[in-house]
Design a protein around this motif. Structure first.
Motif, PDB file in Angstrom:
ATOM      1  N   ARG A 202      -5.550  -0.258  -7.090  1.00 43.07           N
ATOM      2  CA  ARG A 202      -6.816   0.370  -6.739  1.00 43.07           C
ATOM      3  C   ARG A 202      -6.494   1.516  -5.791  1.00 43.07           C
ATOM      4  N   GLY A 203      -7.375   2.505  -5.721  1.00 43.61           N
ATOM      5  CA  GLY A 203      -7.042   3.602  -4.827  1.00 43.61           C
ATOM      6  C   GLY A 203      -8.112   4.670  -4.802  1.00 43.61           C
ATOM      7  N   TYR A 204      -7.964   5.580  -3.847  1.00 43.64           N
ATOM      8  CA  TYR A 204      -8.946   6.654  -3.675  1.00 43.64           C
ATOM      9  C   TYR A 204      -8.259   7.923  -3.199  1.00 43.64           C
TER      10      TYR A 204
ATOM     11  N   VAL B  40      -3.583   4.083  -1.837  1.00 45.47           N
ATOM     12  CA  VAL B  40      -3.511   3.218  -3.011  1.00 45.47           C
ATOM     13  C   VAL B  40      -2.974   1.864  -2.579  1.00 45.47           C
TER      14      VAL B  40
ATOM     15  N   TYR C  29     -11.779   1.972  -1.905  1.00 48.60           N
ATOM     16  CA  TYR C  29     -10.853   1.799  -3.028  1.00 48.60           C
ATOM     17  C   TYR C  29     -11.535   1.854  -4.385  1.00 48.60           C
ATOM     18  N   CYS C  30     -12.747   1.263  -4.462  1.00 53.06           N
ATOM     19  CA  CYS C  30     -13.417   1.249  -5.767  1.00 53.06           C
ATOM     20  C   CYS C  30     -14.756   1.960  -5.717  1.00 53.06           C
TER      21      CYS C  30
ATOM     22  N   SER D 287       0.853  -1.176   0.000  1.00 55.81           N
ATOM     23  CA  SER D 287       0.000   0.000   0.000  1.00 55.81           C
ATOM     24  C   SER D 287       0.891   1.229   0.000  1.00 55.81           C
TER      25      SER D 287
ATOM     26  N   CYS E 169     -10.262  -4.175  -7.844  1.00 55.45           N
ATOM     27  CA  CYS E 169     -10.379  -4.158  -6.392  1.00 55.45           C
ATOM     28  C   CYS E 169     -10.471  -5.577  -5.845  1.00 55.45           C
TER      29      CYS E 169
END
Ligand SMILES: [Zn+2]
Length: 291
Positions: A91-93, A82, A271-272, A68, A236
């Protein structure tokens, strides 16, 4: 031209003393924009971080290894989180996906202000060999590339020249995104380090190279032969089954109390940006009651 599937290309150059990586992450960034409804500057900040994570994941030993990467700089977009695995699924936000900022004086998206620089970049890497590796370094500019470079130097003692770029088109879509990493192998010497610094300086606008020429053309700039090619996907790890496990850990009494209060239980994946919804019937079934 950007490729329809994101890619990580790696090769050895400079007499085998420097590891070169070129990434085209346009498709991954567009997937992130679609899932999170990102503003242009948020897309650039998250997109650069996703690209850096894909590069780091390229070094993981197993497909199931994971890492991460979090960037917490106190900027207007908030925290970025991420994650990636050894199969190059990322995946990430970003905490505030709708953040809107005026462009910088040079017309570029103000990623530095979006991310902020009063904080740290942290990498947690789990190669499945017991205790995960945790490395952290203070942010330099919040522009991500410099911050990742500083991370490699201070946390991993590996000088690494980094360029990252995300270009957003008029409709808010990504038209070119990618990364360029030049890392001297251990013991490569000062000459190799100088070579990396000199060559990276030619790519202040990497996203434009990806948009107009493509990652393979950047690879060719270095005369890299025999490059390995891998796909990078936005994917994800969440699922309805995993969300159900989270509901089960609440216990039947609390879960049903929440159903009475809210009519449903929503397990949200940051994340998604997916909501896994459970109604009373679902919850009772989970705890083994017959419908
Ligand atoms: Zn998810």
């Amino acid at each position: 031209m950007p490729e329809s599937v994101s890619k990580l290309y790696r090769a050895l150059i400079f007499d085998g003393r420097v590891s070169l990586a070129v990434l085209d992450t346009t498709a991954v960034v567009n997937e992130a924009i679609g899932r999170h409804h990102l503003s242009p500057v948020a897309a650039a900040a998250l997109g650069r971080t996703l690209t850096a994570a894909a590069y780091l994941a390229g070094w993981l030993k197993e497909q199931t290894s994971s890492l991460s990467l979090s960037v917490d700089g106190g900027g207007e977009g908030g925290r970025i989180g991420v994650a990636a695995d050894g199969a190059l699924r990322v995946r990430g936000y970003i905490e505030r996906p709708a953040v809107s900022l005026p462009p910088r004086a040079d017309g570029k998206l103000d990623v530095g202000r979006c991310v902020g620089r009063a904080g740290t970049l942290t990498v947690i890497r789990d190669d499945g060999e017991g205790i995960p590796f945790v490395g952290t370094s203070p942010l330099v500019s919040g522009e991500i590339a410099e911050d990742v470079s500083a991370y490699f130097l201070t946390s991993e003692q590996r000088p690494t020249a980094v360029a990252l770029g995300v270009r957003i088109g008029g409709e808010g879509e990504c038209v070119g995104a990618g990364g360029l990493f030049l890392q001297p192998l251990p013991g490569a010497g000062e000459q190799a380090i100088a070579f990396c610094e000199e060559r990276i300086a030619a790519y202040p606008d990497l996203s434009r190279h990806i948009e107009r020429r493509g990652a393979k053309a950047v690879l060719a700039d270095f005369g890299a032969a025999g490059a390995t090619e891998r796909d990078v996907l936005f994917a994800c790890h969440c699922s309805r089954e995993r969300a159900a496990a989270a509901v089960l850990t609440m216990g039947k009494k609390d879960a049903l109390a929440l159903i009475r209060e809210q009519g449903k239980i929503c397990v949200h994946c940051h994340y998604c940006n997916t909501d896994h919804i459970f109604d009373e019937r679902d919850v009772r079934a989970l705890f083994g009651e017959n419908a």
